[in-house]
Design a protein around this motif. Sequence first.
Motif, PDB file in Angstrom:
ATOM      1  N   GLN B  93       0.847  -1.197   0.000  1.00 16.67           N
ATOM      2  CA  GLN B  93       0.000   0.000   0.000  1.00 16.67           C
ATOM      3  C   GLN B  93       0.881   1.244   0.000  1.00 16.67           C
ATOM      4  O   GLN B  93       1.772   1.380   0.829  1.00 16.67           O
ATOM      5  CB  GLN B  93      -0.884  -0.019   1.258  1.00 16.67           C
ATOM      6  N   GLU B  94       0.618   2.172  -0.914  1.00 16.28           N
ATOM      7  CA  GLU B  94       1.312   3.459  -0.878  1.00 16.28           C
ATOM      8  C   GLU B  94       0.843   4.280   0.310  1.00 16.28           C
ATOM      9  O   GLU B  94      -0.351   4.553   0.436  1.00 16.28           O
ATOM     10  CB  GLU B  94       0.986   4.272  -2.132  1.00 16.28           C
ATOM     11  N   VAL B  95       1.789   4.706   1.129  1.00 16.68           N
ATOM     12  CA  VAL B  95       1.474   5.556   2.282  1.00 16.68           C
ATOM     13  C   VAL B  95       2.494   6.692   2.322  1.00 16.68           C
ATOM     14  O   VAL B  95       3.677   6.469   2.056  1.00 16.68           O
ATOM     15  CB  VAL B  95       1.554   4.760   3.607  1.00 16.68           C
ATOM     16  N   ILE B  96       2.018   7.894   2.602  1.00 16.04           N
ATOM     17  CA  ILE B  96       2.971   8.949   2.962  1.00 16.04           C
ATOM     18  C   ILE B  96       2.656   9.428   4.374  1.00 16.04           C
ATOM     19  O   ILE B  96       1.564   9.171   4.902  1.00 16.04           O
ATOM     20  CB  ILE B  96       2.991  10.123   1.960  1.00 16.04           C
ATOM     21  N   TYR B  97       3.625  10.098   4.947  1.00 19.14           N
ATOM     22  CA  TYR B  97       3.615  10.369   6.387  1.00 19.14           C
ATOM     23  C   TYR B  97       3.678  11.881   6.579  1.00 19.14           C
ATOM     24  O   TYR B  97       4.628  12.525   6.156  1.00 19.14           O
ATOM     25  CB  TYR B  97       4.847   9.698   6.977  1.00 19.14           C
ATOM     26  N   VAL B  98       2.644  12.426   7.199  1.00 15.15           N
ATOM     27  CA  VAL B  98       2.646  13.859   7.524  1.00 15.15           C
ATOM     28  C   VAL B  98       2.871  13.993   9.024  1.00 15.15           C
ATOM     29  O   VAL B  98       2.117  13.438   9.826  1.00 15.15           O
ATOM     30  CB  VAL B  98       1.328  14.532   7.094  1.00 15.15           C
ATOM     31  N   THR B  99       3.918  14.707   9.379  1.00 14.77           N
ATOM     32  CA  THR B  99       4.341  14.820  10.775  1.00 14.77           C
ATOM     33  C   THR B  99       3.818  16.115  11.365  1.00 14.77           C
ATOM     34  O   THR B  99       4.427  17.168  11.219  1.00 14.77           O
ATOM     35  CB  THR B  99       5.882  14.811  10.860  1.00 14.77           C
TER      36      THR B  99
END
Lengths: 801, 801
Positions: B93-99
């Motif tokens: 699964q493509e996931v990006i991470y916003v901090t």
Amino acid sequence: MTATRTAPLGTASAFHVAAGEPLGSDELQRIDAYWRAANYLSVGQIYLMGDPLLREPLQPAQVKPRLLGHWGTTPGLNLLYAHLSRIIAARGQEVIYVTGPGHGGPGIVANTWLEGTYSEIYPRMSQDAVGMQRLFTQFSFPGGVPSHVAPETPGSIHEGGELGYSLSHAYGAALDNPDLVVACVIGDGEAETGPLAASWHSNKFLDPVGDGAVLPILHLNGYKIANPTVLARIGDDELSNLLEGYGHKPYLVAGDDPTTVHQLLAATLDVAFEEITEIQRAAREDGITGRPRWPMIVLRTPKGWTGPKVVDGLQVEGTWRAHQVPLTAARDDAAHLDSLQTWMRSYRPEELFDADGAPQSWVVDWLPRGELRMSANPHTNGGRFPRDLELPDFRDYAVKAGETAEATRVLGGWLRDVMAANVEYRNFRLVGPDETESNRLGAVLDTTGKAWQARVDEVDQHLDRHGRVMEILSETTCQGWLEGYLLTGRHGLFSCYEAFIHIVDSMFNQHAKWLKTTRHLGWRKPVPSLNYLLTSHVWRQDHNGTSHQDPGFIDHVVNKKAEVVRVYLPPDANTLLSVADHCLRSRDYVNVIVAGKQPAPTWLDMDGAALHCARGLGIWDWASNDDGDPDVVLAAAGDVPTGEILAATDLLRHHLPDLKVRVVNVVDLMRLQPDSEHPHGLPDPEFDAIFTTDRPVILAYHGYPWLIHRLTYRRTNHHNLHVRGYKEEGTTTTPFDMLVVNDMDRFHLVMDVIDRVPGLGRKAAVLRQQMVDKRAEHRAYVRRTGEDLPEIRDWVWPRTP
Amino acid sequence: MTATRTAPLGTASAFHVAAGEPLGSDELQRIDAYWRAANYLSVGQIYLMGDPLLREPLQPAQVKPRLLGHWGTTPGLNLLYAHLSRIIAARGQEVIYVTGPGHGGPGIVANTWLEGTYSEIYPRMSQDAVGMQRLFTQFSFPGGVPSHVAPETPGSIHEGGELGYSLSHAYGAALDNPDLVVACVIGDGEAETGPLAASWHSNKFLDPVGDGAVLPILHLNGYKIANPTVLARIGDDELSNLLEGYGHKPYLVAGDDPTTVHQLLAATLDVAFEEITEIQRAAREDGITGRPRWPMIVLRTPKGWTGPKVVDGLQVEGTWRAHQVPLTAARDDAAHLDSLQTWMRSYRPEELFDADGAPQSWVVDWLPRGELRMSANPHTNGGRFPRDLELPDFRDYAVKAGETAEATRVLGGWLRDVMAANVEYRNFRLVGPDETESNRLGAVLDTTGKAWQARVDEVDQHLDRHGRVMEILSETTCQGWLEGYLLTGRHGLFSCYEAFIHIVDSMFNQHAKWLKTTRHLGWRKPVPSLNYLLTSHVWRQDHNGTSHQDPGFIDHVVNKKAEVVRVYLPPDANTLLSVADHCLRSRDYVNVIVAGKQPAPTWLDMDGAALHCARGLGIWDWASNDDGDPDVVLAAAGDVPTGEILAATDLLRHHLPDLKVRVVNVVDLMRLQPDSEHPHGLPDPEFDAIFTTDRPVILAYHGYPWLIHRLTYRRTNHHNLHVRGYKEEGTTTTPFDMLVVNDMDRFHLVMDVIDRVPGLGRKAAVLRQQMVDKRAEHRAYVRRTGEDLPEIRDWVWPRTP
């Protein structure tokens, strides 16, 4: 119970619903008549210039040529005003009314006219046909009053133009007013804004013992300008979950049948005020300390209720089409004109007003009297118990000249005693986004705690149900609380990281506009100034870097009226004390103070500091060697620039002893402007005497350099002025490196002087090259060690003042 | 289930809790080892300059002299990074991470180094002991990287400095990326801000068919800088009510025992991703149209988890004292140094890194590879499918010169076709706070609807589950959505009432700073520009008055780096089309366009408009009679000022035919600056040729007049420049009256000319008096009728261009 057309009730819902029909038929008739009168007067303001009582058939010439105003939210506001008046009269309860929906101007004006307050304040708007015609005509008319609830509206502390601040204003007004209930109508459009969404949690900061109460009333009329509102379309279960999640006990009042809604709203307000009284009694008498679940109301009535149902074949009432002026062509289109007449006559004005145009006494004689009228409540005009602050002598907090001090920490000591000296008057608060201690004002916590009604754990410090320091990580909530507190006559200070004060740029705008207007309304009493302490500033973001670097709030502030704004850049702890004392004594200004929190030299003893602040700017003789005829002027505005200008002066006087240097310091930035532009402006002859008319001036400034040019471009010697300041360079680095990357370091300032003073000769050329080398040496050293050169860290002004 | 130390679970709570222990012992060991490695590397960055693997006993000289950074939030961020990597690897699964938490810099850098991305981008930071030492040293170090997640951090689209924008950024990134999940970690401090509080409702605008998903993870570590957080202290019931009220299905993961939390978090993420997949499948395959209740996670772990429990006798782990650097004196105090060593060794680095300092393969070989790594996901660097917009030829939308047009309505026609031309690429969105139609861009609704997933009623118009116009009454949410959309490589336009764009001043700051930095990072791909259309501007607030009058956003914008900001003031519909075309083609800028929505003359035909916009400013020969040698220059910047300058020119040419008038128009405001100050700056010789070096220049400007002085103070003829503009006067009144009260009306401009051009004689003196009388006549007329004089309303430029 009744049903709205779009969302039938009676389905499972977590909402609370009050029972009973508390209004007898006479009371029901009166309150409905009052509501009809307010609605009639509202519509009249939007449309009419002549024959306000519609004694003759409506003619096009009676209709205003430009129809400007907003009807949609008005009937709901009028309904609430009527019912709150009933509560006030019945309970003798002080209530003020905060109108969140932006466009309720005609409604609130109508109510205040019916109460008599409007005519008392504006005698031309008398309670008769002549006054009514003037009332109608002036609305949204050149030379008249704006279409929003505004400073001109009696009983208002809240401008209705920009949305989002009603609830934080309401909480600010309720603080330290234990006998007051602030009814706050929140539009469901406004409820989508960030500031409003954040401010729901204000109930974790309201002390049921020492503060008053806020009754939020979410007016769910369903639509904004062109869209449904989010909260109107998430279903009753989610909405009630949300409001309970905010910590409230929500009551639903919904319907479109006036009689039913009158009874339900009256019953609900009875319950809500009873619950408020009981919460306060339990806290005040029984010592109950649990966080209360304050009641709130959701009022779901149609947008533009009682207005035209259909116009040109399209549904208007109950839709976004009722937002502004439902009948847009009433002057030119016979059908629109006819609909307008039908609409206005539907309120039966002949029943409501007597032959002279005054409200029939049975329509208004049940209203609260005197200062209990929401429009005449003294809280909304300078405060019920206004008094100046007791201020301990700031001179007693002086730092010895030459000593190192953290300016804001020194200020904190004074603020602690300001807090203590006024605690019995309950009229002073500090607000800030979780930064009081970070900004080194923690000494205030020796005398009071941080307001907090939520759970307290063992490890916590300084949390206090009755605390007077208000911290939430929301600059908009802080600002809204403080504005509400000030506009009801009390005092405060907002301390904030400099960069993030931009979050409230737009709120500052609205407050400055409010002050601009109220200064010219004779009946409005002055209110304490809005004081900002901006610290953790651009030059010392050692931890945080570029995201925390922005000194532009000053630029933003000086766009507003000169009569309202003041900007101070005290260069050390003693001048900060003097400036803060001045600001806390003032009224009707916005004062911006920028001061650092890091250890820094104290340049002036207290007498010198007070004198310097009184002058606003001046020559520092003790640092100068110009004998009245300088070769160059080295000026500074701001604490870090002051240190750097003095370090550069030290270098110049050491290496080029024949150069005559004048050192000037600016603490009151507005002094730089001509006196024609700002009340604090220095007259040209004085400015010329200090800055000369023909010598180079190097000015190191705390912020963006071009602001100095803007302030001084009319001055004689402006073409010789060279400004250094922040030019958007820098990241997480050392204090001195920040100066270097922005070319405001001592070495560069020396180069600036050498480049601009003619005829300095070979010695200067050698010094210039040394400065270039020093900058390079610094860059290499700092990148290797992470620290500034020892000679930078250890530098002190070598001459005794 | 486990218990935190402050709030035992197991009490009644509406939270969902996932069941099961999905991690086998090997997987558990690996994920825990990875987490320990990330924590070790995070602590190393905060403290160390030498011997990064602690092969020798820790010495003071290894510790950085200035300890800058933030530990508190880091272990939680690292935990989530590890577990999301597991999900990605397991599900492809493509996931990006916003901090969201502001201070997670060292954590995210550590993870990206472990993934290998950091070394690929910054080869000096190799995956060995040398690279590790450099990685440690550069953090919060001069010449290194900032302490927040920043543009320099691979995989980031979100600067961690200013709080509040993570969730709106996450939604912006998810729009039109149906295969993407954006994991958004929200700090419980950040959650108190207005922008964050408002952005929870973004889920009413996310299309489960065409958009990806957002997984909000509220990191409830309990404390801010110096206070508990509100959401950590309202109890589980209120918190779960709140989150359900936001429309989510909240899962709780809580504890302080790593093994327990690993299992619970893994189980919860499995459930959450399964639910996301099922929601999307149901919407995409079964055509389910109900608004989904998207899952979200509350992660309650101690602040500074795994760090020092007690320092100097005070509890640190699990309190606000863990916020920054827990052991502040590690270089100077032997006990602190010893604690630091114990702390770092507690992660057992000898297990985690090999002899060369590279991560042991068993610690990292389970991570996702290539572009599936969150730090290498192309969405976070210019977009996975970047492409320029297809732009229909704006010339085809031309208005005939001389005709009246509403400029923004004309633009709306073009935007409609821009929308249509790109609909298959799904890469263009309009955002705005409920104002698309009010700002007369409604034509776009012919091709797409307004995004809306909440309930739709019969009366509603244009609401559309798949709509590409995004409207919510929250400027911060609009801005956040658009930023997230742009930073992932797509295009957009934010239309806003001019005055209220100040609400996003601070967000603009952060975006401009982001662009300033990324322009100089070779590996960062350019992203489409942030385009503002500011309309409903200061001069035409007929309905709204003073609260809606503020043209100062331009002043705010030009404080940022010249290489990033552009400001356009097209004087008519055709120039607006040309400017908009230019802006939508550009990358890495912030473009501010100010244009009115009211009917106004079209001055230039399309060829003339395009040429004028290409030049940025120029002489309008057709309006001038100066024959190359003017007596006076009449210049304008802005649509309303342009009309007024031309009306003044008309008066002058009629009454004083011998006066040689040059008319200049400015569309690109940055042209006024020298070319040394801004890339668009006009070289001095050209500027002098147009504005002369010695003739009076009267410039009518859209905004605050002093900005023009700031831009031009270095120009030769600056001392002859007289600027009229908005000076904070006006309320609800007529369009022409707004000009009069700000002294920018045609009559006053004529007076300005007569006052400044020498030797005009008696005829001019008579004309001047006529102008004074005209102003008085206007004031009387407008107050009587509510309308402008017919001659003002009916005026047209009398000469054919």
